[in-house]
Design a protein around this motif. Structure first.
Motif, short mmCIF file in Angstrom:
data_model
loop_
_atom_site.label_atom_id
_atom_site.label_comp_id
_atom_site.label_asym_id
_atom_site.label_seq_id
_atom_site.Cartn_x
_atom_site.Cartn_y
_atom_site.Cartn_z
N GLU A 125 30.05 11.37 -23.68
CA GLU A 125 29.66 10.56 -25.12
C GLU A 125 29.41 9.11 -24.87
N ALA A 126 30.02 8.66 -23.57
CA ALA A 126 29.73 6.95 -23.15
C ALA A 126 28.28 7.07 -22.68
N PHE A 127 27.95 8.16 -21.66
CA PHE A 127 26.53 8.23 -21.36
C PHE A 127 25.34 8.41 -22.32
N LEU A 128 25.47 9.07 -23.40
CA LEU A 128 24.72 9.04 -24.49
C LEU A 128 24.58 7.61 -25.06
N ILE A 129 25.64 7.02 -25.22
CA ILE A 129 25.31 5.73 -25.99
C ILE A 129 24.83 4.83 -25.12
N VAL A 130 24.90 4.91 -23.82
CA VAL A 130 24.21 4.18 -22.74
C VAL A 130 22.77 4.37 -22.73
N MET A 139 32.27 0.52 -20.68
CA MET A 139 32.83 1.74 -21.48
C MET A 139 33.39 2.81 -20.29
N ILE A 140 32.76 2.93 -19.24
CA ILE A 140 33.13 4.13 -18.54
C ILE A 140 34.54 3.74 -17.83
N GLU A 141 34.78 2.39 -17.55
CA GLU A 141 35.85 1.92 -17.02
C GLU A 141 36.86 2.17 -17.87
N ALA A 142 36.77 1.84 -19.29
CA ALA A 142 37.75 2.01 -20.34
C ALA A 142 38.03 3.55 -20.71
N ILE A 143 37.08 4.36 -20.35
CA ILE A 143 37.55 5.84 -20.45
C ILE A 143 38.40 6.07 -19.48
N ASP A 144 38.16 5.86 -18.29
CA ASP A 144 38.99 5.95 -17.10
C ASP A 144 40.50 5.53 -17.45
N TYR A 145 40.50 4.10 -17.85
CA TYR A 145 41.75 3.50 -18.05
C TYR A 145 42.65 4.40 -18.99
N HIS A 146 42.01 4.59 -20.13
CA HIS A 146 42.76 5.33 -21.03
C HIS A 146 43.22 6.62 -20.87
N ARG A 147 42.40 7.41 -20.05
CA ARG A 147 42.77 8.61 -19.16
C ARG A 147 43.97 8.61 -18.33
N THR A 148 44.06 7.53 -17.76
CA THR A 148 44.94 7.16 -16.55
C THR A 148 46.34 6.84 -17.19
N TYR A 149 46.40 5.72 -18.21
CA TYR A 149 47.67 5.46 -18.77
C TYR A 149 47.89 6.19 -20.00
N ALA A 166 21.07 5.27 -25.39
CA ALA A 166 20.66 4.78 -26.53
C ALA A 166 20.46 3.57 -26.32
N LEU A 167 21.35 2.66 -25.89
CA LEU A 167 21.31 1.21 -25.61
C LEU A 167 20.05 0.93 -24.68
N ALA A 168 20.10 1.55 -23.75
CA ALA A 168 18.96 1.54 -22.61
C ALA A 168 17.56 1.66 -23.33
N THR A 169 17.38 2.46 -24.05
CA THR A 169 15.98 2.71 -24.74
C THR A 169 15.61 1.71 -25.85
N GLY A 170 16.67 0.96 -26.27
CA GLY A 170 16.49 0.06 -27.10
C GLY A 170 16.23 -1.25 -26.36
N ALA A 171 17.04 -1.62 -25.39
CA ALA A 171 16.98 -2.67 -24.44
C ALA A 171 15.36 -2.62 -23.78
N VAL A 172 15.13 -1.40 -23.36
CA VAL A 172 13.67 -1.61 -22.74
C VAL A 172 12.62 -1.90 -23.87
N ALA A 173 12.77 -1.22 -25.07
CA ALA A 173 11.58 -1.65 -26.06
C ALA A 173 11.85 -3.11 -26.55
N ARG A 174 13.04 -3.56 -26.62
CA ARG A 174 13.03 -5.11 -26.77
C ARG A 174 12.58 -5.89 -25.37
N GLY A 175 12.88 -5.47 -24.30
CA GLY A 175 12.17 -6.18 -23.11
C GLY A 175 10.65 -5.97 -23.10
N GLN A 176 10.14 -5.02 -23.56
CA GLN A 176 8.63 -4.85 -23.20
C GLN A 176 8.30 -5.88 -24.45
N ASP A 177 8.79 -5.96 -25.41
CA ASP A 177 8.21 -7.04 -26.52
C ASP A 177 8.34 -8.34 -25.84
#
Length: 76
Positions: A16-21, A62-72, A23-34
């Motif tokens: 889920e985190a990778f899917l969100i990343v 986000m990935i670090e937080a998922i690892d943290y929640h899984r560990t603790y 989506a964010l990257a797609t938007g960031a690249v579009a903004r960067g092209q502008d």
């Protein structure tokens, strides 16, 4: 009922985190092209790098937080 609704907005797995990343990257690249069109030259390139760099930092947290929640054992 609200608990089930709230769980829809919680990132539980790395997939889920990778899917969100993605989506964010797609938007960031579009903004960067502008930015490259609006600010030709070095300034536009710096703004493009800032947009994409922010996505890398947010994705890492986000990935670090998922690892943290899984560990603790944080319960959602």
């Amino acid at each position: 009922m609200w608990r089930k609704f709230k769980r829809l907005f919680i990132i539980k797995t790395k997939f889920e985190a990778f899917l969100i990343v993605y989506a964010l990257a797609t938007g960031a690249v579009a903004r960067g092209q502008d930015y490259l069109v609006q600010y030709p030259g070095f300034g536009g390139k710096l703004l493009f790098l800032a947009c994409t760099g922010a996505v890398f930092m947010a994705g890492a947290k986000m990935i670090e937080a998922i690892d943290y929640h899984r560990t603790y054992g944080q319960d959602y």
